[in-house]
Scaffold this motif. Sequence first.
Motif, PDB file in Angstrom:
ATOM      1  N   ILE A 135       0.851  -1.184   0.000  1.00  0.00           N
ATOM      2  CA  ILE A 135       0.000   0.000   0.000  1.00  0.00           C
ATOM      3  C   ILE A 135       0.886   1.233   0.000  1.00  0.00           C
ATOM      4  O   ILE A 135       2.014   1.210   0.485  1.00  0.00           O
ATOM      5  N   SER A 136       0.404   2.299  -0.579  1.00  0.00           N
ATOM      6  CA  SER A 136       1.214   3.510  -0.719  1.00  0.00           C
ATOM      7  C   SER A 136       0.691   4.653   0.125  1.00  0.00           C
ATOM      8  O   SER A 136       1.227   5.750   0.076  1.00  0.00           O
ATOM      9  N   ASP A 137      -0.380   4.437   0.865  1.00  0.00           N
ATOM     10  CA  ASP A 137      -0.902   5.497   1.724  1.00  0.00           C
ATOM     11  C   ASP A 137      -1.417   4.878   3.013  1.00  0.00           C
ATOM     12  O   ASP A 137      -1.327   3.676   3.235  1.00  0.00           O
ATOM     13  N   TYR A 138      -1.953   5.706   3.863  1.00  0.00           N
ATOM     14  CA  TYR A 138      -2.438   5.251   5.168  1.00  0.00           C
ATOM     15  C   TYR A 138      -3.940   5.497   5.285  1.00  0.00           C
ATOM     16  O   TYR A 138      -4.438   5.822   6.364  1.00  0.00           O
ATOM     17  N   SER A 139      -4.645   5.348   4.162  1.00  0.00           N
ATOM     18  CA  SER A 139      -6.077   5.595   4.163  1.00  0.00           C
ATOM     19  C   SER A 139      -6.821   4.631   5.072  1.00  0.00           C
ATOM     20  O   SER A 139      -7.934   4.927   5.519  1.00  0.00           O
ATOM     21  N   PHE A 140      -6.205   3.482   5.368  1.00  0.00           N
ATOM     22  CA  PHE A 140      -6.874   2.513   6.243  1.00  0.00           C
ATOM     23  C   PHE A 140      -7.129   3.086   7.627  1.00  0.00           C
ATOM     24  O   PHE A 140      -8.019   2.648   8.349  1.00  0.00           O
ATOM     25  N   ALA A 145      -8.473   5.720   8.290  1.00  0.00           N
ATOM     26  CA  ALA A 145      -9.768   6.398   8.306  1.00  0.00           C
ATOM     27  C   ALA A 145     -10.922   5.426   8.507  1.00  0.00           C
ATOM     28  O   ALA A 145     -12.068   5.854   8.704  1.00  0.00           O
ATOM     29  N   GLU A 146     -10.626   4.122   8.448  1.00  0.00           N
ATOM     30  CA  GLU A 146     -11.678   3.140   8.713  1.00  0.00           C
ATOM     31  C   GLU A 146     -12.233   3.355  10.122  1.00  0.00           C
ATOM     32  O   GLU A 146     -11.485   3.618  11.068  1.00  0.00           O
ATOM     33  N   GLU A 173     -10.020   4.146  13.378  1.00  0.00           N
ATOM     34  CA  GLU A 173     -10.058   5.510  13.891  1.00  0.00           C
ATOM     35  C   GLU A 173     -10.493   5.532  15.357  1.00  0.00           C
ATOM     36  O   GLU A 173      -9.959   6.290  16.169  1.00  0.00           O
ATOM     37  N   TYR A 219      -6.289  -5.689   9.504  1.00  0.00           N
ATOM     38  CA  TYR A 219      -5.515  -4.817   8.610  1.00  0.00           C
ATOM     39  C   TYR A 219      -4.020  -5.016   8.847  1.00  0.00           C
ATOM     40  O   TYR A 219      -3.244  -4.072   8.863  1.00  0.00           O
ATOM     41  N   GLN A 236      -1.387  -3.474   6.402  1.00  0.00           N
ATOM     42  CA  GLN A 236      -1.336  -2.011   6.479  1.00  0.00           C
ATOM     43  C   GLN A 236      -0.649  -1.533   7.757  1.00  0.00           C
ATOM     44  O   GLN A 236       0.124  -0.568   7.737  1.00  0.00           O
TER      45      GLN A 236
END
Length: 224
Positions: free
Chosen positions: A8-13, A15-16, A20, A50, A53
């Motif tokens: 993965i290239s971001d930390y959008s997880f 925001a789950e 969160e 996850y 991640q």
Amino acid sequence: MENENYEISDYSFLAEESIEKHFADINILLLSGKHIDQKYYVAYTVLESYEAQWKNFYRNLYRLNLVADIFDRSRYYYLDFTENEKGKLNDSSRNRELTPLQTLVGLTLLDMYYQRYFDEEKIIHWNDIKIQILESDHQEAYKRILLNDIRESYDEKEWNEVHAKFSKTIDNFDKLGWVEKQSGKSEELVFEIRPAIHRLAKLYNQELQNFEAFSQQLRNDDQL
């Protein structure tokens, strides 16, 4: 569970909703050295769901490995330094080795865990520790180090001093997730040894394999 090879290239997880909600608690526990197993159901589930991640997160931001280890059919998570790296938390306050006393107590508890290997819960009472000191294969080493003399019996004052040493170490191990102190019990010192105690076997394999030499060195150096 996510594929461990998933990149993965971001930390959008983050925001789950489930992450969160629990991120702060999980992050604090892991960075403090906590070993998280299924006893800590919510934190464990969020990490497991996850896992790839989370590993990416700690590797990139802290240069730390999120390790998923297994012992006695129980899985647990903890942070460790990456190979050839000390990580961004490498200072004396965050990267302390166990003291000689903590190592001795830890190896004692590890031995007691194996003795109770087929018990669903490895519950330890103060009297169990006394029996371990007086009757185990390492009794002479325990007596020599913890009680300063090899005898058949010891007085209350001597046992109180040993009790204080174990109690302090159990408090520290509870914070690491290696044991879980039992609340609501009538006895003063009651705890469950958790599978994560097995990490001691990796960290102190040499001492475990040469316990007598290790214990003799402790006594010679008067480190307790």
